[in-house]
Design a protein around this motif. Structure first.
Motif: not given
Length: 544
Positions: A1-22
């Motif tokens: 489903m995810f192909g070559s997309w780095p899904i694990l890095s996306t999951i691991a570092f997605s909370p940083l988007l929340g920190i950026l928004a905060l």
């Protein structure tokens, strides 16, 4: 489903988007800060659910692997004077991957963190700082369960310590600073021991030569794949060349060294688990930290100790681990009985749950000590089950404290009449904790003890006494809180709000789901557990 997309890095570092928004939200806008943080935890939860649904059950291989050259540290310029040697360096890669062991723990991390974010509505000060540390902690936890390089694992492991220190020390209760300091000291000692063990492993089993054409490179690798290959698959690796073959070989790993490293890793991860007598720091954290923080600590951080012990201690030193099976089983039984007996003697509900965690993590050790598929399944089931149950328990106790301002069992009573929803879920969590059939606690304890019974029946029977003690202290605590005479000041208490009810219902649903349909957890891990069992028995005979 995810192909070559780095899904694990996306999951691991997605909370940083929340920190950026905060960072762009005013610190006094509590509603916006809380909403943003909750959304930031829901993103990795959705992605982790998709990861779980698309995981291939028919292979024990690592999946969704991401491997990038990361750090290269040149060593000794004089090596260039040696004929045909091109380079000499340390190499650490950014390598993420998951298997049937880490997959459920990644999902558990996403689930418990999201539910803890919802439970954090009771936080009353410095919301912005709280959620920044909260989301940074989530990044570290994801990384621990995904990293496949020793240095990368250590960095993620350490990343969880700093946020947790501040979350305990700033937003906890009266003795929060003492609890935070104790947490940092004990876990810091464990981390130092782990770092020393990793350093020795990298400088022995990680030493590799690579020849391309006429040029040869020497390097030390932190890759688990390289280390495992050198230890067990490449008989010509320097790590096997003893003094009779290569006098003064600095890369040779003797049996004494293997035992030393195994014990070091057992102590390092045993502090995190925790194993008696390295448990006292945990009691302070469970009683003094904010309930939403304790949900994460008890539900996820303790599991990092068991995961590290299995992934590094047992998998890298299977011969030593098998030889120490009886010792591991005894340590597990001591945890079970010690935690259960002392939980029975407590009058503070938070301390009851703290000692209960010690007891239940003993079941994990019992399952690991079985060294068979059934026991290993039981250990992994217990990691997930206890993560869900303890998170629900501390969520409920935190909600009770917000209403009654006490967790003393003797001061509570009869709350079922004014708080039927809360007390109903408290009863369900208690039944799951004591191992009631059709709830997650039953299948995990049953498999762990069943696995050990085949090789150590006497130890198993002694450990199973803990189930009786668990029933006693759980029923005593839950029934005293829910029934009996009620203080007049508790008659008009408000039952659970929607934002509290949602995580309660969600956690309870997964507890029931695993109890009723354990295949939802056993099927993804089956091939991995079989592979670990074969590895321990086949490699352990050669590497012991």
């Amino acid at each position: 489903m995810f192909g070559s997309w780095p899904i694990l890095s996306t999951i691991a570092f997605s909370p940083l988007l929340g920190i950026l928004a905060l960072l762009f939200i005013p610190k006094h806008n509590g509603r916006a800060l809380k909403t943003t943080a909750i959304i930031a935890t829901l993103i990795p939860l959705v992605l982790a659910a998709l990861l779980y649904a698309n995981f291939q059950h028919d292979t024990a291989d690592m999946q969704y692997k991401e491997d990038v050259n990361w750090i290269k540290v040149p060593l000794n310029k004089e090596i260039s004077d040696i004929k045909d040697v091109k380079e000499f360096y340390y190499e650490f890669n950014y390598t993420l991957a998951i298997d049937g062991l880490s997959l459920p723990l990644v999902f558990l991390t996403a689930l418990v963190t999201a539910m803890a974010a919802l439970a954090s509505v009771h936080v009353k000060k410095r919301w912005k700082a709280f959620y920044i540390w909260f989301l940074l902690l989530e990044v570290g936890m994801f990384g621990v369960f995904m990293a496949r390089d020793l240095f990368l694992f250590f960095l993620f492991f350490e990343l969880t310590l700093i946020p947790m220190f501040f979350l305990i020390g700033i937003w906890g209760y009266i003795e929060r600073e003492k609890a935070a300091n104790k947490f940092l000291i004990y876990n810091g000692i464990g981390s130092a021991i782990m770092l020393l063990a990793f350093f020795i492993i990298v400088n022995t089993a990680g030493f590799t030569t690579q020849t391309i054409g006429d040029a040869t490179s020497f390097f030390y690798s932190g890759s688990l794949e390289v280390i495992t290959k050198n230890l067990f698959q490449d008989s010509a690796a320097f790590v096997h060349a003893g003094p009779e073959v290569f006098p003064d070989n600095p890369f040779y790993m003797s049996e004494a060294m293997k035992w030393t490293l195994f014990i070091m890793l057992l102590v390092a991860f045993g502090i995190k688990l925790p194993i008696f007598p390295f448990h006292t720091w945990m009691l302070k954290v469970h009683t003094e930290a904010h309930p939403s923080v304790v949900m994460i600590h008890s539900g996820i951080l303790l599991k990092m100790g068991a995961y590290g012990l299995l992934s590094f201690g047992i998998m890298l030193f299977p011969g030593q681990a098998k030889a120490a099976a009886l010792a591991l089983a005894v340590l597990g039984v001591v945890n079970i009985l010690y935690g259960a007996i002392l939980a029975f003697r407590q009058t503070d509900f938070k301390l009851i749950l703290a000692y209960s965690s010690i007891s239940h993590m003993g079941v994990v050790l019992v399952g690991l000590a079985a060294f068979n598929e059934i026991g290993l399944k039981g250990a992994i089931f217990q990691l997930v089950s206890h993560g869900l149950i303890s998170a629900l328990m501390f969520l409920l106790v935190g909600s009770l404290y917000e209403r009654t301002e006490t967790t003393e069992v003797g001061k509570l009573g009869g709350l079922a009449s004014s708080l039927p929803f809360l007390c109903g879920f408290l009863m369900l969590a208690g039944m799951a904790s004591l191992g009631m059939p059709l709830l997650s606690g039953f299948i995990s304890e049953f498999l762990a003890f069943l696995g050990l019974f085949d090789s150590m029946p006497i130890v198993t029977v002694i450990g199973a006494l803990g189930i009786i003690f668990t029933a006693v202290y759980v029923l005593r605590g839950v029934l005293k809180v829910s029934y009996g005479p009620m203080s007049g000041s508790f008659k008009d208490l408000r039952d659970a709000r929607l934002i509290e009810a949602v995580p309660m219902i969600t956690l309870a649903a997964f507890i029931v789901l695993i109890g009723v349909y354990p295949a939802v957890l056993s099927e993804p891990m089956q091939q991995t557990v079989s592979g670990i069992d074969q590895w321990i028995h086949n490699i352990g005979k050669m590497g012991g």
